[in-house]
Design an enzyme around this catalytic site. Structure first.
Site, PDB file in Angstrom:
ATOM      1  N   CYS A  42       0.834  -1.201   0.000  1.00  0.00           N
ATOM      2  CA  CYS A  42       0.000   0.000   0.000  1.00  0.00           C
ATOM      3  C   CYS A  42       0.870   1.254   0.000  1.00  0.00           C
ATOM      4  O   CYS A  42       0.637   2.187  -0.764  1.00  0.00           O
ATOM      5  CB  CYS A  42      -0.929  -0.013   1.213  1.00  0.00           C
ATOM      6  SG  CYS A  42      -2.200   1.280   1.189  1.00  0.00           S
ATOM      7  N   CYS A  43       1.907   1.267   0.839  1.00  0.00           N
ATOM      8  CA  CYS A  43       2.820   2.411   0.865  1.00  0.00           C
ATOM      9  C   CYS A  43       3.527   2.577  -0.477  1.00  0.00           C
ATOM     10  O   CYS A  43       3.749   3.702  -0.935  1.00  0.00           O
ATOM     11  CB  CYS A  43       3.854   2.240   1.973  1.00  0.00           C
ATOM     12  SG  CYS A  43       3.249   2.580   3.635  1.00  0.00           S
ATOM     13  N   CYS A  95      -0.881   8.046   7.547  1.00  0.00           N
ATOM     14  CA  CYS A  95      -2.241   7.830   7.065  1.00  0.00           C
ATOM     15  C   CYS A  95      -3.128   7.372   8.228  1.00  0.00           C
ATOM     16  O   CYS A  95      -2.682   6.639   9.116  1.00  0.00           O
ATOM     17  CB  CYS A  95      -2.252   6.785   5.961  1.00  0.00           C
ATOM     18  SG  CYS A  95      -1.426   7.314   4.448  1.00  0.00           S
ATOM     19  N   CYS A 130      -3.391   3.673   9.489  1.00  0.00           N
ATOM     20  CA  CYS A 130      -2.147   3.071   9.977  1.00  0.00           C
ATOM     21  C   CYS A 130      -1.492   3.884  11.080  1.00  0.00           C
ATOM     22  O   CYS A 130      -0.303   3.701  11.373  1.00  0.00           O
ATOM     23  CB  CYS A 130      -1.168   2.881   8.818  1.00  0.00           C
ATOM     24  SG  CYS A 130      -1.791   1.830   7.496  1.00  0.00           S
ATOM     25  N   CYS A 177       7.878   3.867   5.780  1.00  0.00           N
ATOM     26  CA  CYS A 177       7.011   3.740   4.605  1.00  0.00           C
ATOM     27  C   CYS A 177       7.796   3.414   3.342  1.00  0.00           C
ATOM     28  O   CYS A 177       7.216   2.975   2.345  1.00  0.00           O
ATOM     29  CB  CYS A 177       6.191   5.011   4.394  1.00  0.00           C
ATOM     30  SG  CYS A 177       7.174   6.494   4.165  1.00  0.00           S
TER      31      CYS A 177
END
Length: 248
Positions: free
Chosen positions: A135-136, A218, A221, A244
């Site tokens: 996702c990062c 985010c 997280c 990240c």
């Protein structure tokens, strides 16, 4: 000053940097590393602005606006890059908007190739819970890579006290991953120096800093940090993930 929105398409790396220019940039970084090892932050930023002109940008997560404020004083009108992941807290977006309105900078709001809905459709919902590194990569690392391809030097708001991985970060370094000059003007500042600068200049800060979030990423997280915990304990809590990927 303004907000400019860009969407990273993946084609930004199609034109490689000229090898002679890459060698020159590396030389500049190595010379500056020695010259500015103990220099004031504004002096370092002023050098970067004068040396690279429009080829220089500042990055900010808008945890606070210290680096953006310093850059506005040293390099008025400079691009300040923000990675708009689609998952930020409202307070972070509000800080970004306030900086764009009040500081003499050009906020570059960078969007990933996929919207959150498109990512959910392609990779499944809540990728951040199942595969946070992926996702990062999609929402932070790839957008930053594409954006930085248009510059020769970039500045960060890193601090050595952030984590053990950052303890030896120099003020100026050669970013071999991107063939760029990387400037870390406040890396040697202590938390007390950061706070003093904010107080002296009335610098904008993310309201979440006063609500139990000493490190802000985010929303899915990031959690509040309990008294006595490490300042980054609230980032990707329980996953073993600590970075990240932007600075490793």
């Amino acid at each position: 000053m303004s907000i400019e929105t860009r969407t990273v398409t993946g084609s930004e790396h199609d034109t490689p940097r000229d090898p002679a220019r890459t060698a020159e940039l590396r030389r500049l970084a190595e010379e500056a590393a020695a010259r500015f090892a103990d220099a004031p932050a504004e002096e370092v930023l002023r050098w970067a602005g004068e040396t690279f002109g429009s080829g220089f940008c500042v990055t900010s997560s808008f945890e606070d606006a210290v680096t953006a404020h310093l850059a506005a004083r040293a390099v008025p009108g400079v691009d300040v890059v923000f990675l708009d992941t689609g998952y930020h807290f409202e307070e972070t977006i509000g800080t970004r908007d306030a900086v764009a309105e009040l500081y003499d900078v050009n906020v570059v709001n960078v969007l990933p190739r996929l919207t959150v809905a498109e990512q959910d459709a392609e990779h499944g919902p809540k990728l951040h819970d199942r595969a946070p590194d992926r996702c990062c990569a999609l929402r932070k690392v790839e957008p930053l890579e594409g954006t930085l391809a248009g510059y020769e030097a970039w500045a960060t708001g890193l601090h050595r006290y952030d984590s053990p991985l950052r303890a030896d970060t120099p003020v100026v370094e050669w970013d071999a991953k991107r063939d760029m000059v990387k400037v870390n003007p406040v890396v040697a500042w202590t938390p007390e120096q950061v706070h003093a600068y904010i107080e002296e200049h009335g610098v904008l800060v993310n309201p979440l800093l006063d609500d139990g979030y000493p490190s802000i990423g985010c929303a899915p997280c990031t959690r509040r940090v309990a008294p006595g915990e490490d300042i980054r304990a609230g980032r990707w809590s329980g996953t073993g993930k600590t970075e990240c990927g932007l600075h490793v």
